[in-house]
Design a protein around this motif. Structure first.
Motif, PDB file in Angstrom:
ATOM      1  N   SER A 366       0.514  -1.365  -0.227  1.00 52.48           N
ATOM      2  CA  SER A 366      -0.081  -0.443  -0.076  1.00 52.48           C
ATOM      3  C   SER A 366       0.749   1.257  -0.035  1.00 52.48           C
ATOM      4  N   GLY A 367       0.750   2.220  -0.445  1.00 52.46           N
ATOM      5  CA  GLY A 367       1.323   3.339  -0.710  1.00 52.46           C
ATOM      6  C   GLY A 367       2.756   3.162  -2.138  1.00 52.46           C
ATOM      7  N   LYS A 370       1.012   2.245  -7.239  1.00 49.83           N
ATOM      8  CA  LYS A 370       0.504   1.509  -8.210  1.00 49.83           C
ATOM      9  C   LYS A 370      -0.836   2.489  -8.850  1.00 49.83           C
ATOM     10  N   SER A 371      -1.713   2.511  -7.209  1.00 43.32           N
ATOM     11  CA  SER A 371      -2.644   3.470  -8.434  1.00 43.32           C
ATOM     12  C   SER A 371      -2.704   4.743  -8.754  1.00 43.32           C
ATOM     13  N   THR A 372      -0.974   5.305  -8.860  1.00 41.21           N
ATOM     14  CA  THR A 372      -0.927   6.668  -9.259  1.00 41.21           C
ATOM     15  C   THR A 372      -0.414   5.869 -11.040  1.00 41.21           C
ATOM     16  N   GLU A 502      -7.811  -2.229  -7.810  1.00 40.25           N
ATOM     17  CA  GLU A 502      -8.179  -2.675  -7.239  1.00 40.25           C
ATOM     18  C   GLU A 502      -9.457  -2.867  -7.253  1.00 40.25           C
TER      19      GLU A 502
HETATM   20  N1  LIG Z   1      -3.896  13.219  -3.884  1.00 43.97           N
HETATM   21  C1  LIG Z   1      -3.512  12.875  -3.632  1.00 43.97           C
HETATM   22  N2  LIG Z   1      -2.523  14.106  -3.362  1.00 43.97           N
HETATM   23  C2  LIG Z   1      -1.717  14.134  -2.335  1.00 43.97           C
HETATM   24  N3  LIG Z   1      -1.015  12.419  -2.017  1.00 43.97           N
HETATM   25  C3  LIG Z   1      -1.462  11.369  -2.723  1.00 43.97           C
HETATM   26  C4  LIG Z   1      -2.646  11.451  -3.321  1.00 43.97           C
HETATM   27  N4  LIG Z   1      -3.050  10.509  -4.251  1.00 43.97           N
HETATM   28  C5  LIG Z   1      -2.127   9.244  -4.042  1.00 43.97           C
HETATM   29  N5  LIG Z   1      -0.854  10.208  -2.878  1.00 43.97           N
HETATM   30  C6  LIG Z   1      -0.356   9.811  -2.486  1.00 43.97           C
HETATM   31  O1  LIG Z   1       0.301   8.625  -2.519  1.00 43.97           O
HETATM   32  C7  LIG Z   1       1.542   7.691  -2.652  1.00 43.97           C
HETATM   33  C8  LIG Z   1       1.173   6.492  -3.455  1.00 43.97           C
HETATM   34  O2  LIG Z   1      -0.761   5.806  -3.457  1.00 43.97           O
HETATM   35  P1  LIG Z   1      -1.212   5.158  -4.767  1.00 43.97           P
HETATM   36  O3  LIG Z   1      -2.801   4.972  -4.290  1.00 43.97           O
HETATM   37  O4  LIG Z   1      -1.073   5.309  -6.269  1.00 43.97           O
HETATM   38  O5  LIG Z   1      -0.107   4.197  -3.618  1.00 43.97           O
HETATM   39  P2  LIG Z   1      -0.600   2.434  -4.045  1.00 43.97           P
HETATM   40  O6  LIG Z   1       0.423   1.600  -4.256  1.00 43.97           O
HETATM   41  O7  LIG Z   1      -2.001   2.226  -5.420  1.00 43.97           O
HETATM   42  O8  LIG Z   1      -1.454   1.982  -2.538  1.00 43.97           O
HETATM   43  P3  LIG Z   1      -3.142   1.138  -2.102  1.00 43.97           P
HETATM   44  O9  LIG Z   1      -2.886  -0.338  -2.488  1.00 43.97           O
HETATM   45  O10 LIG Z   1      -3.410   1.330  -0.527  1.00 43.97           O
HETATM   46  O11 LIG Z   1      -3.804   1.772  -3.404  1.00 43.97           O
HETATM   47  C9  LIG Z   1       0.549   7.609  -1.540  1.00 43.97           C
HETATM   48  O12 LIG Z   1       1.789   8.204  -0.413  1.00 43.97           O
HETATM   49  C10 LIG Z   1      -0.452   8.771  -1.207  1.00 43.97           C
HETATM   50  O13 LIG Z   1      -0.758   8.821  -0.045  1.00 43.97           O
END
Ligand SMILES: Nc1ncnc2c1ncn2[C@@H]1O[C@H](COP(=O)(O)OP(=O)(O)OP(=O)(O)O)[C@@H](O)[C@H]1O
Length: 580
Positions: A366-367, A370-372, A502
């Motif tokens: 998590s974090g 991936k989603s970004t 997801e």
């Molecule tokens: N709109 C936003 N503004 C500020 N920070 C963000 C934003 N979106 C995501 N983040 C930060 O970017 C980082 C990556 O987030 P992301 O959602 O891409 O992770 P992830 O691997 O998909 O996590 P998860 O599996 O929990 O969804 C995290 O530290 C998150 O807090």
């Protein structure tokens, strides 16, 4: 465990039943509520006393009331009150909507002007505003139309001739109403879930359609109660314009009772007419609220069985029964992409490519970003560096020499239709039926005729096993069914690439399988899939390529067998040991 009944039921009479008498039946007697009955009696007595006093006291002057209630001057005054209310509502809400949108825009000066407007006109008492407008001729003898900072004048009018008492009343009520309604509208828009905006943008809907078809209809549920309060306030507030000597309802009765001194009966004439206006407005409010409550909690399910001719009957947990249509997948290239939120570097120099028709699964804790990364592919997130292409074409930019110019929003939305997206929380539009959800983007983003869009949607819904839910609202479906509708909605645009963020994380365990089955089906249909998931078994089964991310970087990529069995990097091995 044995539980003793406080009052055991008598055993039905054995002799009676042996003689063919039906077993004992109990008549239910509702519980008595003595306090309720006492309250009701007191309320009835009070109402009777009020009615007797109002009808029995000759000083109320009901015969005088009756003689004036439908008289010509009163009806003319009433007409003016209604006209002022209608114009104030219409013009005030239109201006209010404009100010609310300006206040939420990204332009600092527009925001400041909108804020200043609301602050100014909410501060000025309406009566003062009306008097100022009525005396505008004293401040400005003429009102001219011309080019600012030059002597060029196109037209000029005398202020007193232009701003009659009626015009002053309409302008004053509009300016006042707009200040209040803009805040009500802004509150309603802000109350709409952010996921709704994202889903509308991901489908490539034009901005006007996002606002009018998705956001405003949902915002209306919050806007209407407070908005109608303002309209009712306006209907009563029109009586303030008496200070402009404008003969609306209240001013008219004042003129009459000053002549005949029947003050109370004439005040009652105005009061009863206000009752009538407010009752009518309340009824209109109820109708409009009911219209905008479509699909919301508390509304009845409207699920009609409408089986598709080529579809076997589908159950609530049915998965895809027919193969999904073959799709021409596109090639995705992510080239040295970086992205930060403030000081947080979320993506650091990420490069990745996915061949047409391939399935790429992104895993990581998590974090890890991936989603970004997924959201940069359809330009829902802007990148700071690098670029992304689909079949060689950039989605958010146009290239010129060594510069990437960001495209206008409308062009980005148009190009985005090549990339479908399925969200973790489905983000179906709750006020639209399943069918309407699926045809929304083909009709409004691609311009497909409605009949063809509906035929294709019916076919797609049959293929994800939801023929019998075409007329249902999302609220009336299970999570798994909603996610299958979301997949059909994304597929309706025939995208070259499908992104899944997801897709099963928000589902109960027993519903995960039905969604994964549809995605597996898709993987065989030729579409290019990029999937972020925490379902390791699914990733291993479906992926051509597994990508492991950590702290915004791609740590390693490879076939599922290689990454899951022989991870090269210690970080990957550590992550897999935790999730297995
Ligand atoms: N709109 C936003 N503004 C500020 N920070 C963000 C934003 N979106 C995501 N983040 C930060 O970017 C980082 C990556 O987030 P992301 O959602 O891409 O992770 P992830 O691997 O998909 O996590 P998860 O599996 O929990 O969804 C995290 O530290 C998150 O807090």
């Amino acid at each position: 465990m044995n539980v003793a009944l406080a009052h055991p039921l008598p055993v039905p009479d054995a002799t009676a039943s042996s003689h063919g008498t039906p077993p004992a039946r109990y008549k239910i007697v509702p519980a008595r509520h003595p306090a309720r009955m006492l309250g009701t009696t007191i309320a009835a007595l009070v109402l009777a006393a009020i009615a007797m006093s109002v009808l029995g006291n000759p000083r109320w002057g009901w015969p005088v009331f009756a003689s004036w209630f439908l008289s010509e001057p009163v009806i003319v005054g009433l007409g003016r009150t209604l006209l002022l209310t209608a114009l104030g509502t219409l013009l005030g809400s239109t201006l209010g909507l404009t100010i609310a949108l300006a206040r939420m825009s990204g332009a600092p000066l527009l925001k400041a002007v909108a804020f200043g407007y609301v602050w100014l006109f909410r501060s000025i008492p309406l009566i003062v505003l009306l008097l100022l407008l009525n005396n505008l001729g004293y401040l400005y003898a003429t009102i001219s139309l011309g080019i600012p900072l030059t002597d060029i004048t196109i037209a000029s009018w005398s202020t007193t001739a232009l701003i009659s008492p009626f015009a002053a009343a309409v302008i004053g009520l509009t300016l006042n109403q707009a200040a209040f309604s803009s805040e009500v509208i802004r509150g309603g828009i802000l109350a709409v879930d952010h996921g709704q905006r994202e889903a509308a943008a991901a489908l490539g809907l034009p901005r006007w359609r996002q606002a009018s078809g998705i956001i405003l209809p949902q915002a209306m549920r919050s806007i209407l109660p407070a908005g109608f309060n303002d309209v009712i306030g306006l209907a009563k507030g029109t009586s303030v314009v008496y200070i402009l000597a404008l003969p609306e309802l209240f001013y008219t009765v004042q003129v009459i009772y000053r002549r005949n001194l029947d003050v109370v009966p004439l005040l009652m004439v105005a009061t009863v007419w206000y009752f009538v206006i407010l009752t009518a407005l309340s009824l209109v409010q109820r109708r409009i609220e009911r219209h905008f409550a479509r699909g919301a909690a508390g509304t009845a399910a409207r699920v009609r069985s409408r089986p598709h001719s080529s579809t076997p009957h589908s159950s609530t947990t049915a998965t895809a029964r027919l193969p999904l249509p073959a799709v021409q997948g596109g090639a995705v290239v992510i080239e040295r992409v970086s992205k930060s939120y403030g000081d947080n570097r979320v993506l650091a120099d990420v490069s990745l490519s996915a061949a047409p028709g391939s399935v790429t699964v992104i895993i990581g804790q998590s974090g890890s970003g991936k989603s970004t990364l997924l959201r940069t592919i359809n330009h829902l997130e802007r990148v700071d560096e690098g670029y992304i292409t689909i079949d060689g074409g950039l989605i958010g930019y146009r290239v010129q020499a060594d510069l990437l110019f960001e495209l206008p929003e409308a062009e980005i939305l148009r190009r985005r239709t090549d990339v479908g997206m399925v969200f973790q929380s489905f983000n179906l539009f709750p006020h639209l039926t399943v069918m309407q959800n699926v045809v929304e983007a083909p009709i409004h983003a691609r311009g497909v005729p409605r009949a063809r869009a509906e035929a294709e949607a019916r076919d797609l819904l049959a293929r994800v096993g939801l023929s019998d839910k075409i007329d249902a609202y999302p609220r009336h479906l299970s999570g798994g069914q909603q996610q299958r509708v979301a997949i059909a909605r994304a597929l309706a645009l025939r995208p070259k690439v499908l992104l899944f963020d997801e897709p099963t994380s928000a589902l109960d365990p027993e519903l995960v399988g039905e969604v994964l089955d549809v995605i597996k089906e898709l993987a065989r249909s030729g579409a290019t899939l990029v999937i972020v998931t925490h379902e390791m078994g699914f990733a291993r089964e479906i992926a051509d390529t597994v990508v492991f991310m950590d702290q915004g970087r791609i740590v390693e990529t490879g076939s599922p067998a290689r990454v899951f069995e022989n991870p090269r990097e210690a970080r990957t091995a550590e992550f897999l040991s935790k999730v297995r």
